[in-house]
Design an enzyme around this catalytic site. Structure first.
Site, PDB file in Angstrom:
ATOM      1  N   ASP A 238      16.018  41.178 -41.893  1.00  0.00           N
ATOM      2  CA  ASP A 238      17.312  41.182 -42.567  1.00  0.00           C
ATOM      3  C   ASP A 238      18.237  42.184 -41.885  1.00  0.00           C
ATOM      4  O   ASP A 238      17.988  43.378 -41.889  1.00  0.00           O
ATOM      5  CB  ASP A 238      17.132  41.569 -44.042  1.00  0.00           C
ATOM      6  CG  ASP A 238      18.443  41.554 -44.807  1.00  0.00           C
ATOM      7  OD1 ASP A 238      18.755  40.509 -45.409  1.00  0.00           O
ATOM      8  OD2 ASP A 238      19.161  42.582 -44.806  1.00  0.00           O
TER       9      ASP A 238
ATOM     10  N   TYR B 249      25.821  46.512 -39.630  1.00  0.00           N
ATOM     11  CA  TYR B 249      24.749  47.429 -39.219  1.00  0.00           C
ATOM     12  C   TYR B 249      24.849  47.766 -37.730  1.00  0.00           C
ATOM     13  O   TYR B 249      24.237  48.725 -37.262  1.00  0.00           O
ATOM     14  CB  TYR B 249      23.368  46.824 -39.482  1.00  0.00           C
ATOM     15  CG  TYR B 249      23.047  46.491 -40.911  1.00  0.00           C
ATOM     16  CD1 TYR B 249      23.871  46.883 -41.975  1.00  0.00           C
ATOM     17  CD2 TYR B 249      21.903  45.754 -41.222  1.00  0.00           C
ATOM     18  CE1 TYR B 249      23.561  46.554 -43.280  1.00  0.00           C
ATOM     19  CE2 TYR B 249      21.582  45.435 -42.537  1.00  0.00           C
ATOM     20  CZ  TYR B 249      22.417  45.826 -43.555  1.00  0.00           C
ATOM     21  OH  TYR B 249      22.108  45.491 -44.856  1.00  0.00           O
TER      22      TYR B 249
ATOM     23  N   LYS C 197      24.676  38.988 -42.175  1.00  0.00           N
ATOM     24  CA  LYS C 197      25.700  38.983 -43.213  1.00  0.00           C
ATOM     25  C   LYS C 197      27.090  39.127 -42.601  1.00  0.00           C
ATOM     26  O   LYS C 197      27.271  39.834 -41.598  1.00  0.00           O
ATOM     27  CB  LYS C 197      25.465  40.118 -44.209  1.00  0.00           C
ATOM     28  CG  LYS C 197      24.046  40.182 -44.746  1.00  0.00           C
ATOM     29  CD  LYS C 197      23.861  41.376 -45.665  1.00  0.00           C
ATOM     30  CE  LYS C 197      22.388  41.643 -45.900  1.00  0.00           C
ATOM     31  NZ  LYS C 197      21.733  42.278 -44.731  1.00  0.00           N
TER      32      LYS C 197
ATOM     33  N   HIS D 168      28.656  39.554 -47.471  1.00  0.00           N
ATOM     34  CA  HIS D 168      28.075  40.871 -47.726  1.00  0.00           C
ATOM     35  C   HIS D 168      28.536  41.478 -49.058  1.00  0.00           C
ATOM     36  O   HIS D 168      27.727  42.061 -49.785  1.00  0.00           O
ATOM     37  CB  HIS D 168      28.418  41.814 -46.572  1.00  0.00           C
ATOM     38  CG  HIS D 168      27.414  42.893 -46.358  1.00  0.00           C
ATOM     39  ND1 HIS D 168      27.084  43.381 -45.122  1.00  0.00           N
ATOM     40  CD2 HIS D 168      26.644  43.585 -47.228  1.00  0.00           C
ATOM     41  CE1 HIS D 168      26.160  44.324 -45.236  1.00  0.00           C
ATOM     42  NE2 HIS D 168      25.881  44.474 -46.513  1.00  0.00           N
TER      43      HIS D 168
ATOM     44  N   LEU E 180      13.409  50.935 -52.707  1.00  0.00           N
ATOM     45  CA  LEU E 180      12.721  52.178 -53.046  1.00  0.00           C
ATOM     46  C   LEU E 180      13.701  53.238 -53.543  1.00  0.00           C
ATOM     47  O   LEU E 180      13.352  54.417 -53.633  1.00  0.00           O
ATOM     48  CB  LEU E 180      11.949  52.712 -51.835  1.00  0.00           C
ATOM     49  CG  LEU E 180      10.881  51.777 -51.256  1.00  0.00           C
ATOM     50  CD1 LEU E 180      10.289  52.354 -49.981  1.00  0.00           C
ATOM     51  CD2 LEU E 180       9.788  51.512 -52.285  1.00  0.00           C
TER      52      LEU E 180
END
Length: 276
Positions: free
Chosen positions: A46, A51, A76, A109, A191
């Site tokens: 992904d 990014y 995205k 996004h 997380l």
């Protein structure tokens, strides 16, 4: 690494339930990190235009020797590229960087609702899917109202909605809506960016009972909820550890215990106010 289960999408395709996220992975490290993941058995990656590491993902794919149909690659569309024509141009740029003829999943996004462009963007993605440049189309960070607006304007439901989701922000109402409409929920920041959550005594105790880390317990919680999850790491040992969650099962009591951690704590931006 145990076999990773796949889940059905609304459009008849299937998606691996577990993969590698590359948010905040430095561009110069991405090819190595993704290559390590491939060696460990990962097949779902992904990424996103923002990014700035799609080239590294593409290089790792090219160097892996893996057949294209073994992989599931998501990217995205960034907010500044929303709009019909700009979406199609942005997709072509991403495909070039990834060295691919198509991506398995393309996402908007963020909805950026105040800018009013996501319907035109969605129409462009429907077109790209028809042209074979995208296998499946979905959204990220969309609210119920945003999804219903897409459906009302186009009749096409997104197959996934990728949202911030972790034990501190469990998004139950939105997940229920997704379930009722056949949309898969994908978890980003699964997380809660680590930190204090991984030190939670209850999670650590559950982990000790299974011979697992607190992080593995949280990732297993996502999987047992039927979510698609792709933790990020640049460390080979951690990438390996994250995937070792298919050889144990949390009890109903343990799942309920984790459920009580929900505090509505959002770590990322609010989708209702983020603008282009």
């Amino acid at each position: 690494m145990s076999s990773i289960p796949t889940l059905p999408l609304l459009d008849g395709r299937r998606i691996p339930q577990f993969g590698l996220g590359v948010w905040q992975t430095p561009a110069e490290e991405t090819a190595r990190v993704v290559g390590e993941a491939f060696k460990l058995g990962y097949r779902h990656i992904d990424t996103a235009a923002i990014y700035q590491n799609e080239e590294g993902v593409g290089r790792a794919i090219a160097e892996s020797g893996l057949a294209r149909d073994e992989l599931f690659i998501t990217t995205k569309l960034w907010n500044a590229d929303q709009g019909h024509d700009s979406t199609l141009k942005a997709l072509d740029r991403s495909l070039s960087k990834l060295q691919l003829d198509y991506v398995d999943l393309y996402l908007i996004h963020w909805p950026c609702p105040e800018d009013g462009k996501f319907v035109d963007t969605w129409k462009a993605m429907i077109q790209a899917q028809a042209e074979g440049k995208v296998r499946s189309i979905g959204v990220s960070n969309f609210r119920v109202a945003d999804i219903e607006h897409l459906l009302a304007e186009t009749g096409v439901m997104p197959v996934v909605n990728q949202i911030e989701l972790h034990p501190l922000l469990q998004q139950s109402a939105l997940r229920d809506y997704h379930h009722q409409h056949g949309i898969l929920t994908e978890s980003w920041s699964p997380l809660a960016q680590g930190g204090d959550l991984l030190k939670d005594p209850g999670l650590q105790a559950i982990g000790q009972a299974h011979g697992k880390s607190a992080a593995q317990v949280i990732l297993r919680w996502h999987v047992q909820l039927g979510l698609v999850v792709f933790p990020k790491s640049v460390t080979p040992a951690r990438i390996k550890e994250n995937a070792e969650i298919f050889d144990f099962e949390l009890s109903a009591e343990e799942m309920a215990q984790i459920g009580k951690l929900d505090a509505g704590t959002r770590l990322g931006p609010d989708p209702s106010t983020l603008r282009i």
